[in-house]
Every structure is written in C-alpha cells, then in structure tokens.
Scaffold this motif. Structure first.
Motif, mmCIF file in Angstrom:
data_model
loop_
_atom_site.group_PDB
_atom_site.id
_atom_site.type_symbol
_atom_site.label_atom_id
_atom_site.label_comp_id
_atom_site.label_asym_id
_atom_site.label_seq_id
_atom_site.Cartn_x
_atom_site.Cartn_y
_atom_site.Cartn_z
ATOM 1 N N GLN A 91 -5.626 -14.395 -5.659
ATOM 2 C CA GLN A 91 -5.156 -13.112 -4.588
ATOM 3 C C GLN A 91 -3.905 -12.560 -5.215
ATOM 4 O O GLN A 91 -4.045 -11.195 -5.262
ATOM 5 C CB GLN A 91 -4.892 -13.809 -3.148
ATOM 6 N N GLU A 128 0.956 -1.210 0.084
ATOM 7 C CA GLU A 128 0.037 -0.147 -0.037
ATOM 8 C C GLU A 128 0.805 0.998 0.100
ATOM 9 O O GLU A 128 0.506 2.418 -0.668
ATOM 10 C CB GLU A 128 -0.904 0.055 1.119
ATOM 11 N N ILE A 169 1.578 1.955 -3.783
ATOM 12 C CA ILE A 169 0.385 1.961 -4.687
ATOM 13 C C ILE A 169 0.554 3.370 -5.463
ATOM 14 O O ILE A 169 0.263 4.215 -4.766
ATOM 15 C CB ILE A 169 -0.687 1.522 -4.265
ATOM 16 N N ALA A 220 -3.732 -0.934 -12.318
ATOM 17 C CA ALA A 220 -4.742 -0.095 -12.170
ATOM 18 C C ALA A 220 -4.324 1.167 -11.626
ATOM 19 O O ALA A 220 -4.669 2.264 -12.172
ATOM 20 C CB ALA A 220 -5.932 -0.579 -11.399
ATOM 21 N N ALA A 221 -3.244 1.367 -10.953
ATOM 22 C CA ALA A 221 -2.716 2.548 -10.336
ATOM 23 C C ALA A 221 -1.513 3.032 -11.126
ATOM 24 O O ALA A 221 -0.810 4.109 -10.778
ATOM 25 C CB ALA A 221 -1.953 2.233 -8.874
ATOM 26 N N GLU A 240 -2.823 -12.613 -8.329
ATOM 27 C CA GLU A 240 -3.251 -11.965 -9.753
ATOM 28 C C GLU A 240 -4.008 -10.843 -9.262
ATOM 29 O O GLU A 240 -3.758 -9.439 -10.026
ATOM 30 C CB GLU A 240 -4.004 -12.883 -10.396
ATOM 31 N N ARG A 241 -4.759 -10.528 -8.358
ATOM 32 C CA ARG A 241 -5.404 -9.295 -8.025
ATOM 33 C C ARG A 241 -4.496 -8.353 -7.522
ATOM 34 O O ARG A 241 -4.650 -7.040 -7.748
ATOM 35 C CB ARG A 241 -6.415 -9.576 -6.688
ATOM 36 N N LEU A 242 -3.363 -8.676 -6.751
ATOM 37 C CA LEU A 242 -2.341 -7.777 -6.459
ATOM 38 C C LEU A 242 -1.555 -7.096 -7.701
ATOM 39 O O LEU A 242 -1.382 -5.900 -7.775
ATOM 40 C CB LEU A 242 -1.155 -8.400 -5.788
ATOM 41 N N HIS A 243 -1.565 -7.757 -8.793
ATOM 42 C CA HIS A 243 -0.880 -7.485 -10.193
ATOM 43 C C HIS A 243 -1.938 -6.386 -10.665
ATOM 44 O O HIS A 243 -1.582 -5.493 -11.154
ATOM 45 C CB HIS A 243 -0.747 -8.605 -11.122
ATOM 46 N N THR A 244 -3.289 -6.814 -10.464
ATOM 47 C CA THR A 244 -4.482 -5.864 -11.115
ATOM 48 C C THR A 244 -4.469 -4.661 -10.491
ATOM 49 O O THR A 244 -4.408 -3.652 -11.359
ATOM 50 C CB THR A 244 -5.778 -6.487 -10.978
ATOM 51 N N ARG A 245 -4.190 -4.664 -9.177
ATOM 52 C CA ARG A 245 -4.217 -3.346 -8.390
ATOM 53 C C ARG A 245 -2.973 -2.416 -8.810
ATOM 54 O O ARG A 245 -3.117 -1.170 -8.955
ATOM 55 C CB ARG A 245 -4.158 -3.615 -6.779
ATOM 56 N N LEU A 246 -1.855 -3.029 -8.839
ATOM 57 C CA LEU A 246 -0.779 -2.185 -9.399
ATOM 58 C C LEU A 246 -0.781 -1.615 -10.682
ATOM 59 O O LEU A 246 -0.441 -0.569 -11.054
ATOM 60 C CB LEU A 246 0.485 -3.214 -9.122
#
Length: 761
Positions: free
Chosen positions: A581, A563, A566, A591-592, A583-589
């Motif tokens: 989970q 966090e 990000i 998206a930012a 892969e969701r971390l990849h998506t969050r990074l």
C-alpha cells in the motif's frame, strides 16, 4: 435589429468552431503518432529530432536544476534498435530495427523537453535550432498545448542552427539581459521583462509580488508594445514623407522583427496579428474597429493552432483586450459622474482589464488581488517609459554601447519604481482575498463580475433600473456573506500574519501538516489526515504548488490528506515503505508528475534560499527500521530561522538519531508524535528551541500533548504552541537579536515569552 445581429454572431461562431474542429481532426495524427503512443505506454526510449519553439530556461528545484524548452518533434524513432514486437503496428520496419514515425516533413509533435541542467547551455540552443536527443515520452492530458513531455538524461545536441531570420535575435536578447543584470536591485531584474518580455532574471519573491499586485501583465509583451513600435515607425516614415504603402510595408517589417526579438508567445501573436489586420485595413482605406480585428485575429490563430484555446496566456490576453475595447469607455463615462473625466479614464482602463480577466485568473490562483487596480494606476505611467527606453537601449547595445548604457540607466528608474509598487502592494495586509477553487470559483467570480458591470456601466441607462437593482442586491448580499465567511474562517486574522512567514503549522486536527516557505518555494512536511482540511489551509495561504513534500512515515494522520496535493508536487521524500500500500502511494505520486525518492541521512538540497538536510533514518541501519522509529527527520536553515521536524519519533529513536546526527540547536522544533509521553528530554535540551510547534487535535482522546512533554519543553526554555489552542500558527524571522515573530489564528493562553513575540491574528 438585435435578432439579426444575434443570428450573425451565432452563425459566425458556429462556422469558426466547425473550422477549428476540422483543423484538429486533420492535425491530430501528426501531433501524436502511433509510434509515440506505443513508446509512451511502454516507456521505450526514443531518438528524436526537435525544433525549438521557445527560449531554453533553467528551473531551480530541490530535486536539481532542469533545463526546459518547448519544441516540435520532426523526427522520431525508437532508440537502440528496438525489437519488432516493441514497435509492432507503430511504423516498425519489421526487421528488428528501430521504428520511424514517418516522414519528418509530416510529423509535427509539440513537446515540452526537460533535461538535467548542464553546467553550460549548449552553444546554439535557441529558438529555431534543431536538436537531437534520446529520452522517454509521457503523454499529456487531451487538449494540452503539448502532446507529450520529453524527458532526457543528457543535454540535447544541436544539429542545425536557427535560420538567419531568427538567429540574430538571441544574441541581442542575451546582450541586453547581461547589461541589465549589471544594474542594482529589482529594477534590473524587471527591466528585460518590461522591454522585451524576458522574465528569466525575475526572482521568486519579485514574481510573487508582481502577481499578487496584478502587475505581471507588464512583463508580457502585448498590444501596447506593438502599438508603440508601429506608432514610432509610422511617425518616422511620415517625417520622411514616405507613401502610405511604403509606410505600411516598413511597419509590417519592423513589427515582424519585433516579434522575433521578443519571441512569439501567445499574447505576442494575438497583439501582432491584430496590428497586421489594422494596418491592412488602413492600407485599403477602411479602418478596422477594435472588436472585429480582435475577433478575426482569434479565429485566424485558432485555425493555425487550435490548442491555443487551452492556453491561459492567450485567454488572458484576449480577455484583457476585449475588456479595454468593450468596457473601458462606458466604465469611464459612469465613473465621470463622480470624478473628473481624466481621472475616470485613468481608473477605467486597468479596472476594465481586471474585470474581464478575473474569472479566469481565479482558476490559476484562487484569490482576489485587493490592490490590483491601485497598483496599476501607480505603475501605468512608468511602464511605457521603461518599455520604450529599454527597447531603444536593447537595439543600440550592439552599435553604440556607451549611449545604450546611459539609456539603460534611465530605463532602470521606472523599472525600479514598478518593482517597488509591486513589493509594497503585495506586502500590505489583505493583498490576496481567498476565493473558492475550480469551476465553482470561476462561476462565482463570473456572476459577481457581471453584476458589478451592470451596476457600474448600466446604472444610469434608462430602462435598466430593474436589472441594476437586482444586480446591486446580489452584490450586497454576496458582500455580506463573503465578509462573514472571512471572519468565520479566521481569514481576517490570517491576513495580519507577516508577509515573510517561513513556517506554518496547519490546523488539521490530530495529525501533522507543516509548511516551510521561502519566497515562492514551498515545502510541506506531512499532509495530515484529511485532504479537505489541508486544502483549506493551502488556499488560506495562497499556495498552489509544493516544491518539496516530506512524508515522514505512513500513518493515516500523516498521509491521509495526500489527495490535496496529488499533481501539485515536485520532489517527494518518503520514509521506508512498510507494505504494498505504501509503494502504491509512491506510484500515484510519481504518475502525477512528482519525483519520489526514499530519504536517508545525509540527503540535502535547497528550497529557495533555505538549505534542507535529512538527519534520519540511516540507510545502513540493520535491521531495517520502519514506522514511527523510521520517521524522516529533516532540518531547514536560512533567512534567520533554523528548524527541525521530528515526525513521530519515540524516545529510543530520538536518542539514536541524536547519537548518529548530533543535531545543532534550533529556533523551532516540530514536536514529535503530537506531544506524546514517549520523548527524550535530552534531545529537547540539546535543541534549545525557542518555539515548539505541537500539531494536535482538540479532545483527541490520546491525552496529547502530555504533561511530561510540556514539562520537558519548559525545562528546555521552549515555548509550546499548540494548534488545538491557537489554530493555524505562523513563524517569521524577527530581524536583529534572533527573536521570532509568531502569529496565531486564535490567541494562545499567554502572549509573550523570552525571545519571542507571540500575537493573535
């Protein structure tokens, strides 16, 4: 009297706010039309026509060079004949053809364009040119100066050259930049910025030094530049005995040409419009005051472009000008009680601008420049000389290149002096005092600034003793608390760290978060378990952006602090994901704004002047490995240090990596798995590292680092440095002989080892 003045100020402010709000309501549909919303939400490719509003520049990053420029989209349609459902309600023709956003004359969508940098910049790509390109849109945050980011895969195609009144300036700028590049050292890189605001040649190290010494404003064309130009024109016109109207007309014409030459950045627009207002009032026989001219310029510019209110460059330009107009004179009078008036005036000018701007500056960089005012005092006399001589050389190059070359060499002297002042001040201990981030830092700095102004400016005014006393008490209390916090946090030690540090192991407890730096380029290997701890480390080191983030694997003690970064990351290298989970971390990074790439052996790139290379894991591994054995292992090399980061590799994985990659000896090894017993003694013997960094928590419950690991390091001639004992650890090149310099926040048990100087902060 005060009530009437206050009522007038409030009334004008409300009227101006209402006018700007009305402009926003009218312009919003043209800034981001419905079709653009749909295309951005559905990731549709769009075919756009863009008119450039900034000079294209190449940005270097580990993920590859990027060509960037700002512009306004004047034509927009879905690319490739999008189906009618893809553009439903968004201007679709309904027949399956691509949808058009509407009349190109009405559409004016500001965008930031980013495309992979081509080997050569397309001919004619300059301010005012019209280009066509295909790409994807990403909406920006509401209130941003650009409505969207436009990402293209191919370079834009120039379809129309800039108009004649703009096209002359780009060749002049390019010729001047090329001529200055032939001069030596930092003075050559800085000169185009001082003369015409072109900072494209300023390297990362010099850019950081200019910012840390509060001298970066010298490369932003402002009111001083406009004043020099207008004064020269008015003086020349007076010598020619031109009438007042002719002098003003000539000054306005030259000022317009100057704005085109230096490009209309927000600070240039503010300065030039103020100059126009002053000239107009002079022509009417009613000289305008500085504050009314500034206020009128602000209102006019915000009516034309309300989104300038969110532009830091514009805000700092306005605040610096306001500080000079409002604070400089009373501050000089106060200082004159203790020193000669001329010296008081010299000090008051940079101090007034610094006081006015500092609350906003801490939002950009949460730090206070300790040597900002002294640096400006030293550089101030040289800046106008470099500016005037540089501008003369720039204009003479097309006509008299020999004469221009001589003048250019003269302009280089003050430019080199300013660069030397910047690098010297930035390299002094404590050049950047840490400060809280965000709105808390802004409010705290504003309160301190107001109290300081009260003490300095109102200290000798009758009837203000109570306020002055209260402000002085607050300042003394804050100074004591601030000094105590610096000592308690270990910052005072940290300021003794070498300015050229390359590796920093953050003290984040039981976990990994290690930084690698070259100039203003930063890499971070893992983010530790806690974002708060990582945020503290980054703030202490003055780091606000991570160019390269390596997440070696997905254990909480390596990714739990994500966090903290990000939205601050360029390229992310990740290990093989184990589950949804991850892969969701990849998506969050992503998206930012980050580029996320699964790392594999053979990947490589640059970080400033350093070269990085991934040694492990292998992409062709069968079966696919995950977890600790798949920890991304990366090396960095350059500037006198070679380092390797082993993640949490165990003994078997270390042996496999060693067999597959044949790593070379290094200077620094980030020891695997916090110093567990699951290690390969053969690997550490092969690496022959001088320093072994062990990122580990106090009383961690795992027995890390183990005696067996410490024995392996001793047998390999590697000095173990542990964050549980030393706190934050920094490593810098030692110069000749290959020695390293190592600073620690707390003193390690022993302070010296062969080939390495280890000192407590």
């Amino acid at each position: 009297m005060w009530n009437v003045a206050a009522f007038a100020v409030v009334t004008v402010s409300l009227a101006g706010g209402a006018l700007v709000a009305s402009v926003v309501a009218v312009d919003e549909p043209h800034r981001f039309p419905v079709l653009a919303h749909v295309a951005a939400a559905r990731h549709n490719r769009v075919d756009v026509q863009v008119v450039l509003s900034s000079t294209p520049e190449t940005r270097h990053s580990p993920g590859g060079d990027t060509l960037r420029f700002r512009g306004r989209v004047t034509g927009l349609r879905l690319a490739g004949g999008a189906s009618s459902d893809a553009s439903s309600g968004a201007g679709s023709s309904g027949d399956g053809s691509s949808g058009d956003a509407g009349d190109a004359g009405a559409l004016s969508m500001p965008v930031l364009v980013m495309v992979p940098s081509p080997p050569e910049t397309p001919r004619g790509l300059a301010i005012g040119a019209t280009v066509r390109m295909v790409g994807t849109l990403t909406a920006t945050a509401p209130g941003d100066s650009t409505a969207a980011l436009l990402f293209g895969r191919d370079p834009p195609v120039v379809t129309a050259a800039p108009p004649a009144w703009l096209s002359w300036a780009s060749p002049v700028r390019d010729r001047f930049a090329a001529a200055a590049a032939g001069l030596p050292g930092d003075g050559a890189a800085l000169l185009p910025g001082l003369a015409i605001g072109d900072t494209s040649a300023v390297g990362d190290d010099l850019d950081v030094a200019m910012k840390q010494s509060s001298l970066s404003h010298l490369t932003a064309v402002s009111g001083a530049n406009c004043a020099v130009v207008i004064a020269a024109v008015m003086l020349g016109a007076a010598l020619l005995r031109l009438a007042r109207g002719a002098r003003i007309a000539l000054a306005l014409l030259v000022l317009g040409a100057f704005v085109v030459l230096v490009t209309p950045d927000p600070s240039v627009l503010r300065a030039s419009l103020m100059a126009v207002i002053v000239l107009a009032s002079y022509g009417l026989g009613r000289p305008a005051g500085g504050v009314p001219a500034l206020a009128l310029a602000i209102i006019a510019l915000l009516v034309v472009d309300p989104w300038l209110s969110r532009n830091y460059g514009f805000a700092l330009s306005v605040l610096a000008t306001a500080g000079l107009l409002v604070l400089a004179a009373p501050l000089a009078r106060s200082l004159a009680r203790w020193m000669p008036r001329w010296l008081a005036t010299v000090i008051a000018i940079p101090a007034a601008a610094q006081l006015a701007c500092q609350p906003v500056l801490v939002l950009l960089t949460p730090a206070l420049p300790l040597y900002g005012v002294p640096a400006n005092l030293l550089a101030a006399p040289a800046a106008p000389v470099a500016t005037v001589l540089g501008l003369i050389a720039c204009l003479l190059l097309p006509l008299l290149p020999g004469v221009a070359a001589g003048i250019l060499h003269l302009a280089w002297l003050p430019s080199a002096f300013i660069a030397a002042v910047a690098t010297t001040c930035a390299g002094l201990p404590g050049s950047q005092l840490p400060w809280p981030e965000g709105i808390l830092g802004f409010v705290a700095c504003l309160a301190v600034t107001v109290a300081l102004i009260i003490v300095l400016v109102r200290g000798n005014a009758a009837g203000n003793r109570r306020w002055v006393t209260l402000a002085a008490v607050l300042l003394l209390g804050f100074a004591g608390s601030y000094a105590g916090s610096l000592l308690g946090s270990g910052w005072a030690r940290a300021r003794g760290f070498p300015n050229d540090w390359q590796i920093a192991a953050c003290d984040i407890g039981q976990g990994d978060a290690v930084l690698v730096r070259d100039g203003d380029a930063h890499a971070l290997v893992d983010v530790g378990p806690d974002p708060a701890l990582l945020t503290t480390c980054l703030a202490t080191l003055g780091i606000t952006h991570i160019d390269l983030l390596v997440l070696t694997h997905y254990d909480l003690d390596h990714v739990g602090g994500v966090e903290a970064v990000i939205g601050k990351v360029g390229l992310v290298l990740v290990g093989p994901p184990e589950n949804a989970q991850d892969e969701r971390l990849h998506t969050r990074l992503a998206a930012a704004g980050a580029t996320v790439r699964e790392a594999g052996a053979g990947d490589s790139g640059t970080l400033g002047g350093l070269r990085w290379r991934v040694l492990w894991p292998r992409r062709d591994a069968v079966p696919v490995i995950t977890g600790n054995p798949a920890s991304v292992t990366v090396t960095f090399e350059g500037r006198g240090i070679r380092s390797i980061f082993l993640g949490d590799l165990g003994e078997d994985a270390q042996q496999a990596m060693m067999a597959a990659a044949s790593p070379s000896p290094v200077d620094v090894v980030k020891v695997a798995h916090h110093g567990s017993a699951d290690q390969s003694a053969a690997l550490y013997r092969r690496l022959q590292a001088t320093v072994g960094l062990i990122s580990v928590g106090v009383d961690n419950g795992y027995g890390h680092p183990t005696r067996s690991l410490l024995g392996m390091l001793r047998a390999s001639g590697t000095r173990a440095l542990r964050t549980d004992q030393c706190g934050m650890i920094l490593v810098a090149p030692g110069g000749e002989g290959g020695a390293l310099r190592v600073w620690s926040e707390r003193a390690p048990p022993a302070l010296t080892t062969s080939g390495t100087s280890v000192q407590p902060g």
